[in-house]
Motif scaffolding. Structure first.
Motif, PDB file in Angstrom:
ATOM      1  N   ALA A  55       0.772  -1.052  -0.043  1.00 28.08           N
ATOM      2  CA  ALA A  55      -0.106   0.004  -0.158  1.00 28.08           C
ATOM      3  C   ALA A  55       0.818   1.189   0.006  1.00 28.08           C
ATOM      4  O   ALA A  55       0.514   2.301  -0.895  1.00 28.08           O
ATOM      5  CB  ALA A  55      -0.927   0.063   1.288  1.00 28.08           C
ATOM      6  N   ALA A  56       2.121   1.029   0.797  1.00 24.59           N
ATOM      7  CA  ALA A  56       2.818   2.454   0.909  1.00 24.59           C
ATOM      8  C   ALA A  56       3.396   2.591  -0.460  1.00 24.59           C
ATOM      9  O   ALA A  56       3.756   3.731  -0.991  1.00 24.59           O
ATOM     10  CB  ALA A  56       3.995   2.177   2.210  1.00 24.59           C
ATOM     11  N   SER A  57       4.091   1.564  -0.981  1.00 27.00           N
ATOM     12  CA  SER A  57       4.617   1.606  -2.218  1.00 27.00           C
ATOM     13  C   SER A  57       3.681   2.258  -3.448  1.00 27.00           C
ATOM     14  O   SER A  57       4.061   3.108  -4.335  1.00 27.00           O
ATOM     15  CB  SER A  57       5.327   0.209  -2.734  1.00 27.00           C
ATOM     16  N   MET A  58       2.646   1.671  -3.565  1.00 26.89           N
ATOM     17  CA  MET A  58       1.680   2.147  -4.224  1.00 26.89           C
ATOM     18  C   MET A  58       1.261   3.385  -4.068  1.00 26.89           C
ATOM     19  O   MET A  58       0.961   4.396  -5.278  1.00 26.89           O
ATOM     20  CB  MET A  58       0.477   1.208  -4.522  1.00 26.89           C
ATOM     21  N   GLN A  59       1.246   3.933  -3.102  1.00 24.15           N
ATOM     22  CA  GLN A  59       0.779   5.340  -2.674  1.00 24.15           C
ATOM     23  C   GLN A  59       2.037   6.496  -3.168  1.00 24.15           C
ATOM     24  O   GLN A  59       1.489   7.284  -3.724  1.00 24.15           O
ATOM     25  CB  GLN A  59       0.601   5.464  -0.979  1.00 24.15           C
ATOM     26  N   ARG A  60       3.174   5.772  -3.085  1.00 19.76           N
ATOM     27  CA  ARG A  60       4.387   6.491  -3.629  1.00 19.76           C
ATOM     28  C   ARG A  60       4.263   6.730  -5.270  1.00 19.76           C
ATOM     29  O   ARG A  60       4.535   7.537  -5.755  1.00 19.76           O
ATOM     30  CB  ARG A  60       5.767   5.999  -3.333  1.00 19.76           C
ATOM     31  N   MET A  61       3.854   5.650  -5.591  1.00 24.41           N
ATOM     32  CA  MET A  61       3.589   5.451  -7.204  1.00 24.41           C
ATOM     33  C   MET A  61       2.682   6.718  -7.566  1.00 24.41           C
ATOM     34  O   MET A  61       2.695   7.354  -8.759  1.00 24.41           O
ATOM     35  CB  MET A  61       3.470   4.108  -7.712  1.00 24.41           C
ATOM     36  N   MET A  62       1.511   6.445  -7.127  1.00 24.16           N
ATOM     37  CA  MET A  62       0.361   7.396  -7.179  1.00 24.16           C
ATOM     38  C   MET A  62       0.749   8.763  -7.108  1.00 24.16           C
ATOM     39  O   MET A  62       0.684   9.740  -8.126  1.00 24.16           O
ATOM     40  CB  MET A  62      -0.802   7.166  -6.621  1.00 24.16           C
ATOM     41  N   GLN A  63       1.645   9.228  -6.244  1.00 25.38           N
ATOM     42  CA  GLN A  63       2.160  10.520  -5.826  1.00 25.38           C
ATOM     43  C   GLN A  63       2.872  10.999  -6.988  1.00 25.38           C
ATOM     44  O   GLN A  63       2.995  12.081  -7.390  1.00 25.38           O
ATOM     45  CB  GLN A  63       2.899  10.644  -4.502  1.00 25.38           C
TER      46      GLN A  63
END
Length: 180
Positions: free
Chosen positions: A125-133
């Protein structure tokens, strides 16, 4: 067995994952909505026309000629017709759902390769959030920021970029790019 670089064990796991995906209610439902879209010539024609018109405007813009306000208004109207069409809307939503599911699985795999162990749900989830950002900021790095040298900006985006090669191991990490 197909001629792949997978070991028999990894191939069996990939087949099991693929089978589980194919049987997943989310996938079955998404495929049904996609099928309904393709069975309706009016919806597919509407979608095709807006795609073609959008592409012609993009090509015009790429050649240095800006689309006129009338052309942009026409495209916006055509696009709104697609959004208002339940079959087109269902098709777009279904494709997005499938893409998101595949991206999530890919994130698990990328992080597992990177860390040498299966990631937790929170890590994904944290990794995907970084990708989205990074994506919303106009930059894209695969694998949640650890791009292993395949970052679109290549570390040379003209922004404060955290792309760098670590130590002497040659690994490249792009955590994110941010405005100065």
């Amino acid at each position: 067995m197909a001629n792949t670089s997978l070991t028999p064990e990894l191939s069996a796991l990939a087949i099991n994952l693929a089978s589980a995906f194919a049987k997943s209610q989310k996938i079955v439902s998404a495929k049904a909505r996609i099928g309904l879209f393709y069975q309706n010539p009016e919806a597919t024609d509407l979608f095709r026309k807006v795609s073609e018109y959008g592409e012609s405007l993009r090509e015009k813009s790429m050649s240095g000629m800006e689309p006129s306000p009338e052309e942009i208004a026409k495209f916006d109207e055509m696009r709104q017709n697609v959004v208002d069409n339940p079959l087109c809307k269902g098709f777009l939503e279904a494709r997005q759902e499938i893409d998101e599911l595949l991206a999530t699985v890919n994130q698990y795999l990328c992080l597992a390769v990177e860390h040498g162990t299966a990631p937790t749900d929170e890590e994904v989830a944290a990794s995907m959030q970084r990708m989205m950002q990074a994506t919303t900021e106009g930059h894209h790095c695969c694998c949640g920021g650890d791009c292993n040298g395949d970052c679109e900006c290549g570390g040379d985006c003209g922004k404060d970029c955290d792309c760098h090669k670590d130590g002497g191991d040659g690994e490249h990490h792009c955590c994110h790019c941010k405005d100065h």
